[in-house]
Design a protein around this motif. Structure first.
Motif, PDB file in Angstrom:
ATOM      1  N   GLU A  96       0.828  -1.192   0.000  1.00 31.04           N
ATOM      2  CA  GLU A  96       0.000   0.000   0.000  1.00 31.04           C
ATOM      3  C   GLU A  96       0.871   1.252   0.000  1.00 31.04           C
ATOM      4  OE1 GLU A  96      -2.410  -0.413   3.422  1.00 31.04           O
ATOM      5  OE2 GLU A  96      -3.748  -1.928   2.534  1.00 31.04           O
ATOM      6  N   ASP A  97       0.275   2.336  -0.482  1.00 35.61           N
ATOM      7  CA  ASP A  97       0.976   3.624  -0.528  1.00 35.61           C
ATOM      8  C   ASP A  97       0.099   4.680   0.120  1.00 35.61           C
ATOM      9  OD1 ASP A  97       2.719   5.625  -1.053  1.00 35.61           O
ATOM     10  OD2 ASP A  97       2.389   5.705  -3.222  1.00 35.61           O
ATOM     11  N   PRO A  98       0.001   4.688   1.470  1.00 34.61           N
ATOM     12  CA  PRO A  98      -0.867   5.656   2.148  1.00 34.61           C
ATOM     13  C   PRO A  98      -0.256   7.054   2.114  1.00 34.61           C
ATOM     14  CG  PRO A  98       0.378   4.411   3.758  1.00 34.61           C
ATOM     15  CD  PRO A  98       0.727   3.825   2.419  1.00 34.61           C
ATOM     16  N   PRO A  99      -1.050   8.075   2.356  1.00 34.66           N
ATOM     17  CA  PRO A  99      -0.495   9.441   2.411  1.00 34.66           C
ATOM     18  C   PRO A  99       0.408   9.607   3.620  1.00 34.66           C
ATOM     19  CG  PRO A  99      -2.799   9.430   3.049  1.00 34.66           C
ATOM     20  CD  PRO A  99      -2.496   8.062   2.552  1.00 34.66           C
ATOM     21  N   ARG A 100       1.495  10.359   3.445  1.00 36.01           N
ATOM     22  CA  ARG A 100       2.453  10.552   4.529  1.00 36.01           C
ATOM     23  C   ARG A 100       3.282  11.810   4.251  1.00 36.01           C
ATOM     24  NH1 ARG A 100       3.491   6.502   1.227  1.00 36.01           N
ATOM     25  NH2 ARG A 100       5.566   6.212   0.285  1.00 36.01           N
ATOM     26  N   PHE A 101       3.995  12.234   5.303  1.00 36.65           N
ATOM     27  CA  PHE A 101       4.818  13.439   5.223  1.00 36.65           C
ATOM     28  C   PHE A 101       6.267  13.083   5.520  1.00 36.65           C
ATOM     29  CE2 PHE A 101       0.652  14.713   7.007  1.00 36.65           C
ATOM     30  CZ  PHE A 101       0.193  15.472   5.949  1.00 36.65           C
ATOM     31  N   ASP A 102       7.161  13.871   4.947  1.00 36.21           N
ATOM     32  CA  ASP A 102       8.574  13.745   5.288  1.00 36.21           C
ATOM     33  C   ASP A 102       8.779  14.298   6.697  1.00 36.21           C
ATOM     34  OD1 ASP A 102      11.478  15.235   5.210  1.00 36.21           O
ATOM     35  OD2 ASP A 102      11.474  13.310   4.126  1.00 36.21           O
ATOM     36  N   PRO A 103       9.522  13.600   7.559  1.00 33.09           N
ATOM     37  CA  PRO A 103       9.684  14.072   8.955  1.00 33.09           C
ATOM     38  C   PRO A 103      10.232  15.492   9.048  1.00 33.09           C
ATOM     39  CG  PRO A 103      10.441  11.805   8.743  1.00 33.09           C
ATOM     40  CD  PRO A 103      10.159  12.288   7.355  1.00 33.09           C
TER      41      PRO A 103
END
Length: 1180
Positions: A453-460
């Motif tokens: 899966e490729d869920p939405p995320r942010f770079d730390p």
């Protein structure tokens, strides 16, 4: 299956089966009336069925147009099939695991049994064979046959056993599955005697009951079985374990039953459960079985029929009783005699004895098993994933597969083994790693699905920068942006203080593939708060938060402190003005008491105090009253009665002073009374007390409410009496009235009091009896369904029974319904009804509903009364019946005009309507058939002569059918007959003969009439009518006169032009008399088209019939054309157009909104053209 036909995948049906074979779905495309019926699914001997109902289109706007077809998919009636299938697979896996463990345990026991069989000493066998057994009375009631035999023989004995052992071993009889067959046709007993004994038996035999005749042949169904010699019998006992038993000692000589029996060795052939064929040979003749019980019958053959473990149907016959095999404990001595007592299929009690224990079979090793299999996992793209399973053995290698392809280390996978555990590791998951993974070892396999899966995320780092607060001044813009990563498409939302932000004049949201940006223009102090972004796609949801701080114009930064746990800055500003409006709590001649609300924004610092100023109305100067505490209220006691004052209020904090809040003009000492309260409500009532509650008035007059006065009035009286003393107002909004008389009915009202005085009294409350609370009513009686339709349900019931102290009278009823597959009840009426009948509306057609009725009174709701069974929303079955009292069974139509047959009927359920012409289904394209719930119409817009015939309508449903026939004759004015000839066969008569009309063959109602002209009379007269032949004889033909004859063809529509005959006879020549006749002008009868009666405006309700007509004239006959909104209607089948004798009409069978508009009729001929118009208005 539908209509007993097996359905297959194709253009009409799509059948899908889940991967685990547990979920089956049927998709029916382009549903029509032909697809309705019962559909069944069969699995083995189990079936399940469902109804498919195809609803008729009731939208009149779509009549005559092609309708969109629908799809339907059956299955589950709302159940979670995927969850049920998953639970079933877990259950099957658990049962499979238990069976494997049981098989492994059985194999271990089998090996132990074989080892014990091989370890038996031969000395014990010889002793058992030599000792024999005797039958003696007074001992343990044992019976046996002793023998001296060489090694290899068999010894069989019988003895009684105690009740406990008999009951224990009786269960083994049902599961014995070996069959014996003798080659010489005589049954062989399990008892053998050595020939050296010459047929003699030791021991007392007085207790034995035998039967004469040799034992009969056992029968085996399979004749092709191979034979092998052997002495071992393999069979299954009740515990489903495979056991072996071996004969001890030599074969014994059989006791002679039949003197003709042979003494040669007899071979017994039988099949064991393992489907192997064995043989055993007995020495001498077969012996009769020994039967226990003096009441048993002798000499009768008994047959046992059974199904062996190999699924073969076997039959065996014995003379005597079938004996039960005995399972011995392997710890007992082999020489011990064991007995079993049982009852065979004929309810007779038998016994047989075995020497030595029966041993268990040995099971083979099942091989490697999976202790734990693979499990489905979901992995995030770029993150590691791991698949692991465990075998029962650590010495077995295996192989990994993805989507059927074997995996290697070169593919980027890490495959490892730790003892019996095998592991597959993917360090960095990508989209191509998704699929079905399988691990195989020793012919067994386990599978699992890996979903990347490729869920939405942010770079730390970007998230850390976004979390820092954004600080701007009032009127400036604030910008928030954050790079995003995840599968597209993605839903992006921005929120401020929990409310979603949308694009407008001050908010701008810009989204790209890699980031999202929020721009807030012209920020205000109220915009300060949390700013949050929320991302969502098909794989998951995430969010991030930041803070927006908006500072005022005059900002003084007192101090700055970095908070280590979220890194924000504390920034302060001056407060906003106090919040109004200002409430006047008290206004007297010497005091004005006010109250307001604290500032909405204190600027980050608490309010220290408030600064007040006062100005008397009419003056320009403001007087400073000083600073008061942080409590937002003030009491000004330095006022003059009747004067008006205005106040300014400011909030003071460490950061500064807010803007002012200015009040309205306040008058000192003005009487402002509160408004009337709402009517009191009865909280509870008893025989000696009534508890009341009420609410505070909406308008208090700007003052505090000091109390309330309560009054009561008995029903039938006009006098209100106070409940509380007037000098002691009631404090609060509740009061218990105790000054009541039991059984009387009272109403109450309340008045509010402030410093100005008493308000107007409230409206009276509802009447309430002074009595103890009522008990809830019981269940309603005789609940039943009075009537049903496709959308309504009518119920009727009787009032509940009253019982003193148990259940009181009902004052109303609530009706609740729920669908059969739903668990929630829906209340149909908001307020209780008084009547004992009710019609539930708005139901789904042909659906099942549960219904219940709840009685209610002052004591509450009673117990619901449910119907015993669910109700199907459809009318009661009604056999089709035509409702028109006068139905015309014959009609004549001129060729070219329209034919319309409309019949009304009633039937339930909805019937199937079929039209027949001359007993053949109507399939002509020119025929339009329209069906509804209660009527059917056949319409031919432009009829032809070939349309003549008998039209029959057949209305059929489940209850029965009804039919009606209408004879339609399409005809036209007949063509004239052929040439006419005259003959004289008899003097004084003339026979008129003519050729038939061309229409005679097509119209069986065509006939002829004959007219005669006499020169003497000078006029035409009819001499014959309704002639169905082509000849007529006219009498009284006199000489000296001329005769002319005319022949006309007639039918139901009209008369043809005449056919003239030649002149018959001659007229006497008379002297001519000359007469001067003036010349007359020829009369011209031609006229131009014109309207005698024009069209008029029509207003028709929706769904009803509309009829337009007008009268026209014109010679020659004009051509008529109808238009709606300048579009010709002559070829439109939805309109019935006729033109009879100058009356032109247009009929709309069912008016719809699309029929609204201007209708125009145009008449045209060679002499001219005329037009007339009218409007049609549709009402709802």
């Amino acid at each position: 299956m539908g209509k007993n036909n097996i359905l297959e995948n194709g253009e009409k049906y799509t059948i899908t089966v889940s991967e685990n074979k547990l979920i089956h779905r049927l998709l029916i495309k382009d549903c029509s009336q032909l697809d309705k019926g019962i559909y069944s699914a069969a699995a083995g001997i189990k079936t399940c069925s469902a109804w498919l109902m195809v609803e008729a289109d009731s939208d009149p706007a779509l009549r005559g147009k092609k309708k969109a077809r629908k799809l339907t998919q059956a299955g589950g009636t709302g159940l979670d099939l995927e969850k049920m299938a998953q639970d079933q697979m877990v259950k099957l896996a658990k049962e499979k695991k238990e069976r494997i463990e049981a098989a492994n345990k059985a194999r271990v026991e089998e090996r132990l049994a074989k080892n014990a069989l091989q370890a038996l000493p031969s000395d014990n066998l010889d002793e058992n064979c030599k000792e024999g057994s005797a039958i003696r009375e007074g001992k343990n009631k044992s019976k046996g046959v002793s023998n001296n035999c060489k090694v290899g023989g068999k010894s069989v004995g019988k003895s009684d056993c105690d009740n406990e052992k008999t009951e224990k071993e009786r269960g083994y009889k049902k599961n014995k599955q070996s069959t014996y067959e003798s080659e010489n046709g005589k049954g062989s007993s399990n008892n053998y005697i050595n020939q050296d004994l010459n047929g003699e038996v030791d021991g007392d035999t007085t207790e034995l009951n035998g039967h004469s005749g040799p034992l009969m042949l056992d029968t085996v169904i399979d004749p092709n079985a191979k034979c092998r010699t052997g002495e071992t019998e393999e069979y299954f006992v009740v515990s489903e374990k495979c056991l072996f038993r071996k004969r001890q000692g030599q074969l014994l000589k059989g006791r002679l039953i039949d003197p003709d029996a042979r003494r040669t060795g007899e071979t017994e052939e039988y099949f064991a459960v393992s489907e192997k064929c064995f043989e055993c040979t007995s020495q001498g003749h077969t012996l009769k079985d020994i039967m226990k019980g003096p009441e048993a019958r002798n000499g009768t053959g008994e047959t046992e029929e059974y199904i062996a473990a190999s699924d073969r149907h076997l039959v065996r016959t014995r003379q005597g009783r079938w004996l039960n095999d005995t399972l011995f404990d392997q710890n007992e001595d082999s020489g011990t005699t064991e007995s079993s007592d049982y009852t065979d299929g004929t309810s007779r009690r038998s016994v047989r004895i075995r020497q030595c224990p029966l041993l268990k079979d040995t099971l083979t090793d099942p091989g490697v098993q999976f202790v734990s299999g693979l499990s489905n996992i979901n992995a995030i793209i770029g993150q590691p994933a791991e698949l692991m399973c465990k075998l029962s053995s650590g010495n077995c290698d295996g192989a990994w597969y993805r989507d059927g392809k074997k995996l290697t280390a070169d593919d980027g996978y890490i495959m490892s083994r730790d003892g019996a555990s095998h592991k597959l590791v993917i360090n960095c998951c990508r989209d191509q790693h998704s699929g079905k993974y399988r691990f195989e070892a020793d012919g067994r396999k386990t599978e699992a699905i890996l979903q990347v899966e490729d869920p939405p995320r942010f770079d730390p780092e970007d998230l850390s920068a976004f979390s820092q607060p954004v600080i701007v001044k009032v009127g400036n813009s604030a910008t928030f942006k954050l790079p995003i990563v995840g599968h597209k498409p993605m839903k992006i939302q921005w929120f401020r203080k929990g409310e979603e932000l949308l694009d407008d004049n001050v908010t701008k949201i810009e989204n790209t593939l890699s980031q999202s940006r929020l721009l807030l223009s012209r920020c205000q102090r109220k915009d300060t708060g949390e700013i949050k972004i929320k991302l969502k796609n098909e794989h998951g949801t995430t969010e991030a938060s930041s803070t927006l701080i908006v500072l005022g114009d005059s900002v003084r930064k007192v101090h700055e402190m970095v908070l280590t746990f979220h890194g924000t800055h504390d920034t302060y500003d001056k407060p906003s003005p106090p919040q109004g409006p200002v409430e006047v709590r008290e206004s007297t001649g010497f005091c004005i008491s006010t109250k307001w609300r604290a500032p909405k924004d204190d600027g980050g610092c608490p309010v220290i105090n408030y600064s007040l100023e006062r100005r008397q109305v009419g003056r320009n100067t403001w007087k400073k009253l000083g600073d008061i505490s942080s409590i937002p209220e003030y009491e000004d006691t330095s006022v003059e009665h009747g004067k008006k004052y205005c106040y300014r209020i400011r909030a003071v904090t460490e950061e500064g002073v807010s803007e002012m809040l200015e009040t309205d003009d306040l008058t000192a000492g003005t009487l402002v009374f509160p408004s009337a309260p709402a009517p009191p409500k009865v909280d509870s009532a008893f025989h000696d007390c009534i508890n009341l509650t009420w609410s505070t008035p909406n308008k208090t007059g700007g003052y505090r409410i000091l109390g309330y006065n309560l009054e009561k009035r008995k029903k039938g009286s006009n006098l209100w009496s106070p409940v509380n003393p007037t000098d002691k107002p009631i404090q609060g909004n509740t009061f218990a009235v105790k000054d009541v008389i039991e059984g009387n009915e009272y109403e109450f009202r309340v008045s509010a009091i402030n410093v100005s005085g008493l308000s107007e009294p409230s409206a009276p409350s509802e009447f309430i009896f002074a009595r103890d609370p009522k008990k809830p009513p019981g269940k309603v009686e005789d609940l039943k369904v009075a009537d049903t339709s496709y959308t309504t349900l009518t119920l009727s019931w009787s009032k509940p029974i009253e019982e003193d102290g148990v259940q009181d009278e009902a004052k109303g009823y609530f009706i609740e319904v729920r669908q059969a597959e739903c668990i929630d009840w829906t209340r149909c009426n908001v307020n209780p009804i008084i009547l004992t009948n009710y019609t539930v509306k708005g139901l789904k057609a042909v659906d099942k509903y549960w219904v219940r009725v709840i009685a209610i009174n002052d004591g509450g709701e009673g117990i619901p009364r449910d119907l015993d069974k669910s109700i199907l929303t459809m009318p009661p079955p009604v056999k089709p019946r035509f409702t028109d009292y006068k139905m015309n069974s014959f009609m004549v139509v001129r060729a070219g005009n329209s034919v319309r047959i409309l019949l009304n009927f009633e039937a339930s359920p909805w019937p199937e309507v079929t039209w027949m012409k001359d007993d053949v289904p109507v399939l002509m394209k020119r025929v339009n058939i329209s069906n509804s719930e209660s009527s059917s119409q056949l319409l031919i817009t432009s009829s032809e002569r070939s349309d003549s015939g008998v039209y029959t309508i057949i209305v059929r449903n489940l209850v029965g059918q009804e039919s009606f026939s209408v004879e339609v004759r399409v005809t036209d004015d007949p063509k004239p007959p052929g040439p006419v000839e005259l003959e004289e066969n008899v003097p004084g008569t003339v026979t008129v003969i003519w050729e038939p009309s061309p229409d005679e063959k097509r119209d069986n109602h065509l006939h002829y009439s004959v007219s005669k002209w006499d020169s003497t009379k000078g006029s035409w007269s009819m001499v014959a009518d309704r002639l169905f032949n082509n000849k007529f004889t006219a009498c009284n033909v006199l000489p000296g006169r001329e005769y002319h004859f005319r022949v006309y063809a007639k039918n139901d529509m009209g008369v043809s032009a005449p056919s003239e005959s030649p002149t018959w006879g001659s007229e006497k020549i008379k002297e001519k008399i000359e007469v001067n006749v003036p010349a007359y002008k020829t009369c011209d009868l031609q006229t131009a088209p014109a309207f005698l009666v024009p069209l008029r405006q029509h207003t028709a309700p929706k769904g009803y019939e509309c009829y337009m007509s007008c009268a026209i004239k014109g010679n020659p006959k004009p051509r008529v054309t109808w238009y709606r909104n300048n579009i010709s209607l002559n070829t439109n089948s939805n309109y019935l157009i006729t033109n009879t004798c100058g009356v032109c009409s247009l009929l709309i069978l069912r008016v719809t909104p699309t029929d609204w508009g201007e209708y125009t009729i145009e008449i045209e001929s060679a002499l001219g053209r005329a037009v007339c118009s009218s409007k049609l208005i549709i009402k709802d």
